[in-house]
Each structure stands twice: as structure tokens, then as C-alpha cells.
Design an enzyme around this catalytic site. Structure first.
Site, PDB file in Angstrom:
ATOM      1  N   LYS A 165       0.839  -1.207   0.000  1.00 38.00           N
ATOM      2  CA  LYS A 165       0.000   0.000   0.000  1.00 38.00           C
ATOM      3  C   LYS A 165       0.877   1.262   0.000  1.00 38.00           C
ATOM      4  O   LYS A 165       2.102   1.167   0.067  1.00 38.00           O
ATOM      5  CB  LYS A 165      -0.942  -0.030   1.208  1.00 38.00           C
TER       6      LYS A 165
HETATM    7  C1  PLP Z   1      -5.719  -3.905   0.713  1.00 40.28           C
HETATM    8  C2  PLP Z   1      -7.161  -3.650   0.775  1.00 40.28           C
HETATM    9  C3  PLP Z   1      -7.936  -4.037   1.871  1.00 40.28           C
HETATM   10  C4  PLP Z   1      -7.439  -4.940   2.952  1.00 40.28           C
HETATM   11  O1  PLP Z   1      -6.313  -4.541   3.618  1.00 40.28           O
HETATM   12  P1  PLP Z   1      -5.398  -5.648   4.353  1.00 40.28           P
HETATM   13  O2  PLP Z   1      -4.521  -4.791   5.188  1.00 40.28           O
HETATM   14  O3  PLP Z   1      -4.694  -6.382   3.299  1.00 40.28           O
HETATM   15  O4  PLP Z   1      -6.298  -6.498   5.169  1.00 40.28           O
HETATM   16  C5  PLP Z   1      -9.257  -3.671   1.900  1.00 40.28           C
HETATM   17  N1  PLP Z   1      -9.821  -2.977   0.893  1.00 40.28           N
HETATM   18  C6  PLP Z   1      -9.116  -2.608  -0.186  1.00 40.28           C
HETATM   19  C7  PLP Z   1      -9.808  -1.840  -1.258  1.00 40.28           C
HETATM   20  C8  PLP Z   1      -7.777  -2.938  -0.290  1.00 40.28           C
HETATM   21  O5  PLP Z   1      -7.090  -2.603  -1.391  1.00 40.28           O
END
Ligand code: PLP
Length: 466
Positions: free
Chosen positions: A292
């Protein structure tokens, strides 16, 4: 390290024993005054044997490499990394008197280009080390509060509740808002599945609607059509860094008395009408997974402006335990806490977040300059300041061939998310037509969003496909 020290003048056999004593396969050569005068690796030894040295022969000065890399005590990690290379993986560290005191080891990656890669070049290692040395490695410790404050400040939100990951952030938000059995929650068809999973794990029913063709985000008109008397909340997803139309969505929510939970997992720092995403909804959820925009390894955060929701989420995050009376539980809670070690990484990332966002933006500009004959790009709206999570390309060349050709060239290009409507476990939740999501997903790819993209290679791959 002691075992790797070798006094010049001893035999090649002893040198080999020395090299063999440690997995690193290196000896640090010293003179009689324990001053470091060179290094000798297992590779150097092979070459020496091929040149005809005997094991019982004395190792002398003229056997040493003329040049070798070393570092002085106190050099910072960036310097140390710079001194290493694919060939030089271990460098000795000496003090002022040239006595060896330590060594530094670093493995340079192969030329594989991943689609994403965290940037951990600031104070990440220092703060993690500090957290470890403090012994506060679970979910108490100074970094948690600091990270919550700096991230919520950055987003223009009053409260931040750090959690274990982005998925549980959404679950915690739903729980704090009292959403559960029989309730309906409207979500977009084009998203990472975690959005839907969190709703389903709350025993609520996701109602999946189509996205807008231009923004790729949830279509407000479809939201209105999907509302029933069971609808409790909307989860707009700021997909690939693109802000949803938050003004319209908040209006709809107000009119129908619904909660808005922003899924901002992919959009740290984006704004809609100069107001950051994550500060619009009743609660917003972020992810700090390694790919991210900023990361804590695994991690997430819920933001809110409501004091009540903040307190609720804090209790639910920590087993539902009463904040004043230890081991007393009034609600059935979860363990959704973030560790101090993760938060330490987060604090270091926050020091650089503006630069990180800026460099991602620049990278997208570069892509546009270099590859516009092969791709269209994610739309820029005047009232929405999107950020770049992963650079999004809309293929004008064959997508499947592109992905497989790139893979053959050690470049990771990923297809967009599949629409939820195409997967049998989610199909039954779809509301209305979802043509836009299907259309967008078919042609979209995420291009490597990392430093040092080899544009020439990419261009030649694309050209050959064209
Ligand atoms: C990455 C993501 C999540 C989940 O996050 P994690 O930390 O991997 O559990 C939820 N929603 C979206 C749109 C994402 O891209």
C-alpha cells in the site's frame, strides 16, 4: 565474527578453515597489530587454488586483493548499502585504529521488477530497533499513539484507531456502528474482496453495485437504486487511489439515514474537493499492507470524528475489555490490535509520506510520457486529487500477452481486480447491471510502481505485442 579473523602469515589451510567457519564465507585479514588489511572470500580461495597455491603454503601480502571495501564505525545504513553490490555482499566495519569491530551484510535483489515494493529508507529500522530494545513489542508502547495521532492528523480526522490490518479495520467499523444480522451494506463491484468479506463476516448482506465508467468508483445513482429499508451503510472504495464522489455519497447517506464507511485502503492522501479521503465518512478504514502507499508490514487504521465511535472501537479492538476495569467485559470484542513494532514502522513512514506520494505521482507522469501509445490512464478530475497507489494502465494492446510477456522478462504486471460479480461466492449479492465493472476489469493492468522502472524494456515489450 571472531572466527572470521585471520592473521596474515598463517597457512592457506588455516585460511580455508577460517572462511569455512561462518556461513558468510569470508575471512577478514589482519596484520600483527590487528589492523584490517583485506578480506578473502570463498570465491577468492577458489581462484587462488586454480592459480596453483598449496594448502600448506603461507598466506602473504601479495595474495591479498589490492582493493577491498570496508566501512568506518558509525557510517549510516544508506552508505553501507551503497558500498555493497551484487558481488560485494559483506563489508567489514573498523574503528579509528583500523581494528575490525563488526561487519555489514546486504543482499542486492535480482533484476526482477515487482509490481510494488515498500520504501523503507528512512527511520524505519531505527524505530523498530528502538521498539525492540524498549521491550514494548506488543500493543502498548509509544509508537502506537504517535502513529495514530500523526496519521489521523494527516487525514484531517480527529481520532485514529490502529488495528492489525485493513480488513479488520472494516470489520471493526461495521461492528462499532452496530451493523449485523439482516442489515444490508452497499459496496462496489470493483474492489479487493476484503470489502465484501468484512461485511459477510459481520453477518450483514453486501449489496454489490456497479461503478462509474470514468472514475471506476462506486456509482452514486446505483447506490440510490439499491437502498431498501434494510440498508444500513455504504462502503465507497477509493479504488486505485481515485476518490469517490464523496459529496454525493454523503448527501445520499444523510437523506436515507445511512452510515458511510470509507474503504480508503488504496488512497492515503487523496482528496475530494480539497478534503482528504478518510475524513468524509462516519468511519474510514486504511490498510498498511506492504504494497500500500505507506506500510507497517501488516496493519490498518480506523479514523473517525466521533468521540463515541472512537471509544467504542478502542474497546472492541481490545477484547471488549472495560478501559477502566481490567478483565471486565461488557461487549464481545476482538483482538484487532497493532503492535508497537508495526507502529514504529508507521511513524517512520509518516515522516516521509508527502515525498512518497509525490514520487508515486512523478512515476505515473513518467509512465504517461513513455507508454501512452499502449495505454490509456486513470482519469484525473478537477475536483478530485487522486493519488497513485499502483499505476493503472488501460490496455490498448492485448492484456494477456502483455502480462505473460512481461513475466518472461521478469517484470510483474498485474491484472485489475476481477469484479466480485464474476466469482460464485459473491454473485448472489449483485444488484442490477454491473457492465462498467466488467468492462474496466477486462482491460486494466497495474504496472510496476517501484523506483527504477526499465521503461526501455517495457516499451520494447509493448511494441513487439503491437
Ligand atoms: C488492501 C485492501 C484491503 C485490505 O487490507 P489488508 O490490510 O490487506 O487487510 C481492503 N480494501 C481494499 C480496497 C484494499 O485494497
Amino acid at each position: 565474527m571472531e572466527k572470521s579473523r585471520f592473521l596474515i602469515g598463517k597457512s592457506f589451510k588455516e585460511l580455508l578453515q577460517c572462511i569455512n567457519a561462518v556461513p558468510a564465507g569470508i575471512a577478514f585479514i589482519e596484520d600483527e597489530n590487528q589492523k584490517l588489511i583485506g578480506v578473502f572470500t570463498d570465491g577468492d580461495f577458489r581462484r587462488a587454488l586454480l592459480n596453483g597455491v598449496e594448502l600448506n603454503q603461507e598466506f602473504k601480502h601479495d595474495h591479498l586483493n589490492e582493493e577491498f571495501v570496508y566501512a568506518m564505525k558509525g557510517e549510516d545504513i544508506q552508505n553501507l548499502i551503497k558500498k555493497t553490490s551484487k558481488k560485494v555482499r559483506i563489508i567489514p566495519i573498523v574503528n579509528e585504529s583500523q581494528n575490525i569491530i563488526d561487519y555489514f551484510r546486504y543482499e542486492h535483489k535480482t533484476h526482477f521488477t515487482p509490481v510494488a515494493e515498500p520504501s523503507l529508507k528512512g527511520n524505519e529500522l531505527e524505530y523498530v530497533t528502538d521498539a525492540v530494545l524498549s521491550t514494548w513489542i506488543s500493543s502498548s508502547g509509544k509508537y502506537i499513539g504517535e502513529f495514530e495521532d500523526s496519521f489521523s492528523n494527516f487525514c484531517g480526522s480527529k481520532y485514529g484507531v490502529a488495528v492489525s490490518n485493513g480488513t479488520v479495520a472494516i470489520h471493526l467499523a461495521l461492528k462499532a456502528l452496530g451493523i449485523g444480522s439482516g442489515d444490508e451494506v452497499i459496496i462496489p463491484n470493483l474492489t479487493f474482496a476484503a470489502t465484501a468479506n468484512a461485511v459477510i463476516h459481520s453477518n450483514a448482506v453486501p449489496v454489490i453495485v456497479d461503478v462509474e465508467l470514468d472514475s471506476w468508483c462506486i456509482n452514486p445513482d446505483q447506490i440510490v437504486k439499491a437502498i431498501t429499508n434494510k440498508t444500513k451503510a455504504i462502503i465507497p472504495v477509493h479504488l486505485y487511489g481515485q476518490p469517490c464522489d464523496m459529496e454525493k455519497i454523503m448527501e445520499i447517506a444523510k437523506e436515507h439515514n445511512l452510515f458511510v464507511i470509507e474503504d480508503a485502503a488504496e488512497a492515503h492522501g487523496a482528496t475530494f474537493e480539497d478534503k482528504k479521503v478518510g475524513s468524509w465518512g462516519h468511519i474510514s478504514c486504511f490498510s498498511f499492507f506492504a504494497n500500500k502507499i505507506i506500510t507497517t508490514g501488516e496493519g490498518g487504521m480506523c479514523l473517525t470524528n466521533s468521540k463515541t465511535l472512537n471509544e467504542k472501537m478502542r474497546v472492541l479492538r481490545d477484547h471488549g475489555m472495560d478501559k477502566k476495569k481490567k478483565y471486565w467485559h461488557e461487549v464481545v470484542g476482538f483482538n484487532y490490535r497493532m503492535t508497537n513494532i508495526q507502529a514504529a514502522i508507521g511513524c517512520a513512514q509518516m515522516e516521509r509520506i508527502d515525498g512518497i506520494i509525490e514520487s508515486r505521482n512523478k512515476l505515473e507522469q513518467e509512465y504517461k510520457k513513455m507508454l501512452s501509445s499502449f495505454f490509456d490512464w486513470q482519469k484525473k478530475f478537477v475536483d478530485r486529487d487522486k493519488v497513485v497507489w499502483l499505476v493503472c494502465g488501460v490496455c490498448k494492446i492485448d492484456k494477456k500477452t502483455l502480462i505473460s510477456e512481461a513475466k518472461n522478462n521478469q517484470i510483474d504486471i498485474r491484472p485489475f481486480f476481477y469484479p466480485l460479480s464474476e466469482m460464485s461466492i459473491y454473485k448472489k449479492y449483485v444488484f442490477g447491471k454491473v457492465d462498467n465493472s466488467v468492462k474496466i476489469s477486462k482491460v486494466g493492468v497495474n504496472l510496476p510502481t517501484v523506483p527504477n522502472v526499465d521503461f526501455e524494456k517495457l516499451i520494447s515489450i509493448c511494441e513487439s505485442i503491437k
